[in-house]
Design an enzyme around this catalytic site. Structure first.
Site, short mmCIF file in Angstrom:
data_model
loop_
_atom_site.label_atom_id
_atom_site.label_comp_id
_atom_site.label_asym_id
_atom_site.label_seq_id
_atom_site.Cartn_x
_atom_site.Cartn_y
_atom_site.Cartn_z
N THR A 185 -58.19 19.87 101.96
CA THR A 185 -58.74 21.18 102.32
C THR A 185 -58.59 21.30 103.85
OG1 THR A 185 -60.97 20.21 102.24
CG2 THR A 185 -60.24 21.45 100.32
N THR B 9 -66.21 18.55 100.08
CA THR B 9 -66.23 17.69 98.90
C THR B 9 -65.40 16.46 99.14
OG1 THR B 9 -66.61 19.41 97.26
CG2 THR B 9 -65.35 17.52 96.53
N SER C 161 -68.33 35.54 114.91
CA SER C 161 -68.56 35.77 116.34
C SER C 161 -67.25 36.06 117.06
CB SER C 161 -69.27 34.57 116.95
OG SER C 161 -68.58 33.38 116.61
N LYS D 285 -59.63 12.67 99.57
CA LYS D 285 -59.78 13.75 100.54
C LYS D 285 -61.23 13.77 101.02
CE LYS D 285 -60.74 17.84 100.00
NZ LYS D 285 -62.20 18.06 100.17
N ASN E 31 -67.58 25.24 110.84
CA ASN E 31 -68.57 25.63 109.85
C ASN E 31 -69.37 26.88 110.18
OD1 ASN E 31 -68.27 23.52 107.86
ND2 ASN E 31 -68.91 22.15 109.50
N GLU F 172 -65.32 16.68 109.63
CA GLU F 172 -65.07 17.96 110.30
C GLU F 172 -65.41 17.91 111.78
OE1 GLU F 172 -65.53 20.94 106.56
OE2 GLU F 172 -67.31 20.28 107.64
#
EC number: 2.3.1.35
Lengths: 407, 407
Positions: free
Chosen positions: A153, A190, A407, A179, A402, A276
Site C-alpha cells: 500500500t 494493515t 489542509s 507488507k 495520515n 509510516e
C-alpha cells in the site's frame, strides 16, 4: 543451525508459483493490486489473524477455509480492505475464493483470501473476478516480485526473504513476503504476511510453529499502537522437500521453528523500519525482568510512547521519557535499579544508572542516535528474562501521510 | 444547581492568597517559575497523584505531609520536575517545604509541594530557597494570575476558574488553576491542578469528593497516552464559608461534588484543548455500553488512537479508524450495531450505521470537522452506560515540540 539466505522470495520453495497484476482497485495504474500464491500440490496450512473485534470479511472466509488445516492457494488484493461492508463484504470475499478455485481447478475450500486498503467502501468484485483468469495464467516461478509488489500500500519497499536449511539431509526452503503499515486512500493500515515452505510437516505442528514464532516476531512490532482489522499471517507447507514427516517435537521440528522465527523476525523488523513516515528502526530490549510477560509489557510501553518516538526522531538522548514509559506499563519494578543505554552501529552509551542521570558525553550520544537503527537497552537488574520489541520513530511525515488531506 | 462563574481563580475563596515570581529555573527571565498558594487558616486537604511507577520526589513528600489530611500552603516550581534524582531529590523537595513553612510561620507538615519540568537534572534548590521569602511576602488576593503563570511550561494559555454555589444559605466558593501537557526543556509533560475552597467539610468527605470527581475529569483526559511521573491534583478547604460542616453524604455533599466536578471537568478540557501542538479539542462519547468500565476503555482507545487524531487534524471523516480503535480496546461489543456521528457547532452527521458506511455528504462532514471542538459520538446500542473522554488532534507541531531538537 546454518540458515542460508537465497533468492526467490515466496516462490523459492519447491512447487510454489506466484503472480501479481493491476486490476483497477488502486487509482495509480503503474501499481499492482492483485496477487496470487499457488502450490502445485495440496498443503498443510495455518493462519494467525487480528485480535481486533472488528474484522475484515476475508478473515472470516480464510478462517472457515482453514478449518481442515489444508490449502493450496492464496488470493490477495490491495486497494480495498473489504471491511465494514456487512454481508455484502462476506459474499464478495467468498466470491474471490470461488473464482480463484475455478481458475485453478481446485476446491474453493483450498483457497485463502486477504485484503488491505480502504475500509467501509464496497469492494469492486467485478474487476477482481474479471482479472482472476489472467492472474492464474500468469503464475510462474519468477512471479514472487510481482506478487510482493501487488500487496503493497504505502510501503516504500518490497519485503521478501527466502532461506534454506537442511533437515534430515534434505534441503528445506522457506519463502516469505509481507507488507506493513501503509495506507491506501486515507484509511487503514494493515500487516499482511505469507510464508511458503516445502517442508514435510503435520498440520498440527505447522500451526504450533506458526503461532509460537508469530508471538516473538510480528506480535512484537508496533508502528503506532493501532491494531488493524485485517492483520493476517498465513503459512502453506507442501512437503515437496521430502524430509521424513515431522509429526513429533523432535530435533527437526525445533530446527524448523528456529528457521521460521528467523524469517518472521526479519520481515517483522522490515515492517517496523518501513512504518509510516519512519526515519529510524527502534529496538527496545528489556533485560533482567522477572518474567517474559513483564518484559514484553515494559518493552511495548517504551516502543509505543509518542514522546520516546519523537525523541529518537530528534536524535535526543532523552532517557527520562524512557523511564516515564516504563513507569506507566503497569508492571512492578524498582526504578532505582534501572540502567538505560542507547546503542547503534556507531557505539553504545550509558545514559541512566540506578534510575538517575549519569554525566554522559552528549556529542557521543548524538553520534550514536544519528544512525538509522537504534537500540534502547534497559537493564532492570531483577530477574533473568529478556524481550525485544521493534518500532519506529514518529516524524512529521507520519502526520502528513495520515492527516494531511484537507489542509 | 446554580453554578455561577466568578473572577479570581485560585484566590477567589475566602482566606486564600497566592503569589508567583521568577526565581531562575526557567531560562527565559520573562517567565515565572515559582508559585505559592496559602490559606490564612488551616485546611482539610487531599490529593490524587500519578499512577506511574516512577514518581517525582515532590509526590513522596506531599503524600507524607497529607497523612494527617491537613495542609495550609502549597509551593510549586516549574522548570525542573525534581524526578529521577535519587535521595538528593527527596531531600530538596523536603527543603522546599521547610523553607516555605519557615517563611509562613507554619508547620512543615502543613506545606505541600509539586514540581514540573525537566527530569533527571539536579534541582537548583539554592535559588528556590533564596526566593521563598520574597514569594511569601508577595502573597495577595490578586496573586492568582501570577501563580497560574508560574506553573506553566509550554502551556499556551493560563488555566483558571472560580465558581460560586450556595450551600445551606451560605455562599461557598471554589477556585482552581491547572497546567497541562507542556514541555520545559526537551523532557517531560506533567499535569498539575490545584483547587481551593472555603467550604466547611470533613477531610474524609473532601478526599472522597476529590477522588470521585478526578475520575470523571482529569482521568478522562489524554493528550498522547503518556502518564507523567509528576501528575498531581491537590485540594485545600478552609471552612471560612461557615456552612454547617458536611460530615455525612447529605444534599449539601452532593451539591459540592457536582460543583467540584464542574470545575475539574472545565479545567481538564482546557488541558486537552492546550495539548502540545493541538489545533482541536476532541471529545469521544460512547453511548449504550454494557458498563461504565467498557465505555471508558472504548472511549480512551478512540481518543488515544494516532490514526484518529491525525484524521481529525486533517478534517477527514474517517470513521473506519474509529471502528478500528474500538475494535482493539479489548472490550466485547457487536460491530454490526455501531453507529458513528461527527458533531460540532456547525452540525451533526451520521457517517456509519450498523457498522457499515452510509452515503453521507462529504462537504457537510468537512464543514463540521473544520470547527475547533469536535465530538465523536459512538452508539453501541447494547446497554445504558455512557462515558466521555477528551483529547486533542495530532499535528506537525506535536512532532516539532517533542522531536525537533537536532534537525
Amino acid at each position: 543451525m546454518n540458515i542460508k539466505t537465497i533468492l526467490g522470495g515466496i516462490t523459492a520453495p519447491k512447487g510454489f508459483l506466484a503472480s501479481g497484476i493491476y486490476c483497477g482497485l488502486k487509482k495509480n495504474k503503474e501499481m499492482k493490486d492483485l496477487a496470487l500464491i499457488y502450490s502445485e500440490t495440496p498443503c498443510s496450512a495455518s493462519g494467525v489473524f487480528t485480535s481486533n473485534m472488528v474484522k475484515g470479511a476475508p478473515i472470516y472466509i480464510s478462517k472457515e477455509h482453514l478449518s481442515n488445516k489444508k490449502a493450496q492457494a492464496v488470493i490477495i488484493n490491495s486497494g480495498n480492505a473489504n471491511t465494514c461492508n456487512g454481508d455484502d463484504g462476506l459474499g464478495k470475499a467468498k466470491r474471490m475464493t470461488i473464482s480463484t478455485a475455478k481458475a485453478l481447478n481446485i476446491a474453493t475450500e483450498d483457497v485463502l483470501v486477504a485484503s488491505t486498503g480502504v475500509i467501509g467502501v464496497p469492494l469492486n468484485i467485478d474487476i477482481i473476478e474479471s482479472h482472476i483468469p489472467a492472474l492464474a495464467k500468469g503464475l510462474s516461478k519468477e512471479g514472487s516480485s510481482n506478487a510482493s509488489s501487488a500487496i503493497m500500500t504505502t510501503d516504500t519497499f518490497k519485503k521478501e526473504l527466502a532461506i534454506e536449511i537442511t533437515i534430515a539431509g534434505k534441503t528445506v526452503t522457506l519463502g516469505s513476503m509481507s507488507k506493513g503499515s501503509g495506507m491506501i486512500e486515507p484509511n487503514m493500515c494493515t500487516m499482511l504476511a505469507f510464508v511458503t515452505t516445502d517442508i514435510n510437516i503435520s498440520s498440527e505442528l505447522l500451526e504450533e510453529a506458526l503461532t509460537k514464532t508469530a508471538k516473538v516476531s510480528y506480535n512484537r512490532v508496533s508502528v503506532d499502537g493501532d491494531t488493524s482489522t485485517n492483520d493476517t499471517l498465513l503459512i502453506l507447507a507442501n512437503g515437496l522437500a521430502e524430509n521424513p514427516i515431522i509429526d513429533t517435537k523432535n530435533d527437526d521440528y525445533y530446527t524448523f521453528v528456529e528457521a521460521l522465527e528467523y524469517l518472521n523476525v526479519y520481515l517483522a523488523k522490515k515492517i517496523a523500519q518501513d512504518g509510516e513516515g519512519a526515519t529510524k528502526l527502534i529496538e527496545c530490549k528489556i533485560l533482567g525482568a522477572t518474567s517474559e510477560e513483564n518484559a514484553l509489557l515494559l518493552s511495548k510501553s517504551v516502543i509505543n510512547s509518542p514522546l520516546v518516538k519523537t525523541a529518537i526522531f530528534g536524535c535526543d538522548a532523552n532517557w527520562g521519557r524512557i523511564l516515564c514509559a516504563l513507569g506507566y506499563a503497569k508492571v512492578d519494578f524498582n526504578p532505582e535499579k534501572v540502567n538505560v543505554y542507547f546503542e547503534s552501529h556507531a557505539g553504545s552509551i550509558l545514559v541512566c544508572e540506578n534510575g538517575s542521570s549519569v554525566n554522559f558525553n552528549e556529542d557521543i550520544a548524538l553520534t550514536i542516535l544519528k544512525e538509522k537503527e537504534i537500540l534502547i537497552k534497559v537493564e532492570l537488574s531483577m530477574g533473568d528474562y529478556e524481550v525485544s520489541t521493534w518500532g519506529c520513530d514518529l516524524s512529521y511525515d507520519y502526520v502528513k501521510i495520515n492527516g494531511d488531506y484537507r489542509s
